[in-house]
Design a protein around this motif. Structure first.
Motif, PDB file in Angstrom:
ATOM      1  N   ALA A  22      -3.467   4.864   5.218  1.00 62.75           N
ATOM      2  CA  ALA A  22      -3.467   3.559   4.556  1.00 62.75           C
ATOM      3  C   ALA A  22      -4.494   2.634   5.204  1.00 62.75           C
ATOM      4  CB  ALA A  22      -2.074   2.944   4.612  1.00 62.75           C
TER       5      ALA A  22
ATOM      6  N   ASN B  62       4.300  10.173   0.502  1.00 65.12           N
ATOM      7  CA  ASN B  62       3.012  10.172  -0.185  1.00 65.12           C
ATOM      8  C   ASN B  62       1.967   9.278   0.483  1.00 65.12           C
ATOM      9  OD1 ASN B  62       4.077  11.792  -2.428  1.00 65.12           O
ATOM     10  ND2 ASN B  62       5.271   9.960  -2.858  1.00 65.12           N
ATOM     11  N   ASN B  63       2.170   9.009   1.752  1.00 61.21           N
ATOM     12  CA  ASN B  63       1.224   8.186   2.490  1.00 61.21           C
ATOM     13  C   ASN B  63       1.385   8.457   3.977  1.00 61.21           C
ATOM     14  OD1 ASN B  63      -0.826   6.315   2.752  1.00 61.21           O
ATOM     15  ND2 ASN B  63       0.301   4.621   1.820  1.00 61.21           N
TER      16      ASN B  63
ATOM     17  N   LEU C  29       4.980   1.420   2.565  1.00 56.60           N
ATOM     18  CA  LEU C  29       4.343   2.732   2.615  1.00 56.60           C
ATOM     19  C   LEU C  29       5.361   3.830   2.322  1.00 56.60           C
ATOM     20  CD1 LEU C  29       2.295   0.931   4.287  1.00 56.60           C
ATOM     21  CD2 LEU C  29       1.740   3.036   5.515  1.00 56.60           C
TER      22      LEU C  29
ATOM     23  N   SER D 177      -1.341   1.698  -5.017  1.00 52.00           N
ATOM     24  CA  SER D 177      -1.951   2.654  -4.089  1.00 52.00           C
ATOM     25  C   SER D 177      -2.728   1.929  -2.994  1.00 52.00           C
ATOM     26  CB  SER D 177      -2.900   3.591  -4.846  1.00 52.00           C
ATOM     27  OG  SER D 177      -4.071   2.900  -5.233  1.00 52.00           O
ATOM     28  N   ASN D 178      -3.070   2.677  -1.960  1.00 58.82           N
ATOM     29  CA  ASN D 178      -3.879   2.121  -0.867  1.00 58.82           C
ATOM     30  C   ASN D 178      -5.187   1.529  -1.388  1.00 58.82           C
ATOM     31  OD1 ASN D 178      -1.960   3.183   0.924  1.00 58.82           O
ATOM     32  ND2 ASN D 178      -3.135   5.052   1.286  1.00 58.82           N
TER      33      ASN D 178
ATOM     34  N   THR E 221       0.888  -1.166   0.000  1.00 58.93           N
ATOM     35  CA  THR E 221       0.000   0.000   0.000  1.00 58.93           C
ATOM     36  C   THR E 221       0.927   1.217   0.000  1.00 58.93           C
ATOM     37  OG1 THR E 221      -0.161  -0.198   2.422  1.00 58.93           O
ATOM     38  CG2 THR E 221      -1.992  -1.074   1.134  1.00 58.93           C
TER      39      THR E 221
ATOM     40  N   HIS F 269       1.052   4.300  -1.660  1.00 65.58           N
ATOM     41  CA  HIS F 269       0.738   5.727  -1.661  1.00 65.58           C
ATOM     42  C   HIS F 269      -0.762   5.989  -1.679  1.00 65.58           C
ATOM     43  CE1 HIS F 269       0.816   4.502  -5.919  1.00 65.58           C
ATOM     44  NE2 HIS F 269      -0.148   5.381  -6.078  1.00 65.58           N
ATOM     45  N   ASP F 270      -1.105   7.194  -1.277  1.00 67.60           N
ATOM     46  CA  ASP F 270      -2.421   7.759  -1.502  1.00 67.60           C
ATOM     47  C   ASP F 270      -2.324   8.594  -2.774  1.00 67.60           C
ATOM     48  OD1 ASP F 270      -5.197   8.735  -0.397  1.00 67.60           O
ATOM     49  OD2 ASP F 270      -4.075  10.549  -0.940  1.00 67.60           O
TER      50      ASP F 270
END
Length: 253
Positions: free
Chosen positions: A222, A216-217, A212, A189-190, A161, A163-164
């Motif tokens: 997450a 960016n997270n 992670l 991504s998440n 997971t 990044h957002d």
């Protein structure tokens, strides 16, 4: 089965799996000294490792490999193209190098390599199968139907997971790097990770959120994103765990 993510993130990755008497390491992207220390913290010894399985040749997955092989004689397994692409390949003792294409059997445990989409020579994830099943899958741009099939039936899963999407798009990374991460050979991504798990016929009992991004997270984001997708899908039987760059996350079945 014991699964311990010793470290996970852009600065180094290593996951320990004990199953049916076999002790394995997936990636060795932190120092051999730290690997030894983290293993001792969960009652294990680096000298007892039956093998290290490398997913791909990027530095955050192989930085401890030379010392592990030279000092402890640990056997290393990976795709032939991955070995050749390693910056440290010529430093590895030849007697420790074990090229594999599909799978290797260690007594009652089978370790299967499966293709993942990432910008490396021939990157893979791993299924560790014995009396139970563990899957480690990180550093991948997307999950297609063939990859989804490899995730099926894992009792414990270590899944990226990274990044957002909105944090990445609005963050400080240069456009070229954002494009790489969001691309088909980038990182998961998440939300895409959550959707991949939600789509499984047999979901894991324990899901470890891995790799992670520090930029960016956020760990809580997450977890919230994955839980939100699960809630929308009516899924309440998967235990979530956050992994960390600087400390071990350990689960047992």
């Amino acid at each position: 089965m014991q699964v311990a993510v010793l470290a996970s993130g852009s600065k180094g990755n290593a996951t320990f799996i004990e199953l049916d008497g076999k002790k394995l390491l997936i990636d060795a992207g932190i120092s051999a000294r730290r690997i030894r220390q983290e293993l001792e913290g969960i009652g294990q010894r680096v000298e007892e490792l039956d093998g290290v399985f490398i997913t791909h040749e990027h530095g955050d997955h192989i930085s401890g490999l030379v010392t592990l092989t030279k000092k402890y004689g640990v056997q290393v397994y990976s795709r032939p193209e991955t070995f050749r692409a390693m910056s440290c390949y010529r430093e590895l003792p030849i007697e420790c190098i074990n090229p594999i294409i599909d799978r290797v059997r260690l007594d009652r445990v089978t370790v299967r390599a499966f293709d993942i989409p990432h910008d490396a020579a021939n990157p893979v994830g791993y299924v560790v199968q014995g009396s139970s099943r563990c899957v480690v899958a990180t550093d991948m741009g997307f999950v297609d139907s063939s990859l989804q099939e490899m995730l099926e039936g894992a009792r414990v899963m270590v899944l990226e997971t990274n990044h957002d999407v909105e944090m990445l798009k609005n963050g400080s990374y240069p456009y070229s790097l954002k494009k790489r991460i969001l691309g088909a050979r980038g990182h998961l991504s998440n939300r895409d990770a959550a959707l991949a798990v939600a789509g499984l016929r047999q979901r894991p009992r324990k899901l470890l959120l891995a790799h992670l991004s520090e930029s960016n997270n956020r760990p809580e984001l997450a977890r919230e994103t994955v839980q939100a997708v699960f809630s929308q899908q009516g899924i309440n039987d998967v235990e979530l765990y956050l992994t960390d760059q600087n400390q071990c996350t350990c689960v047992q079945l």
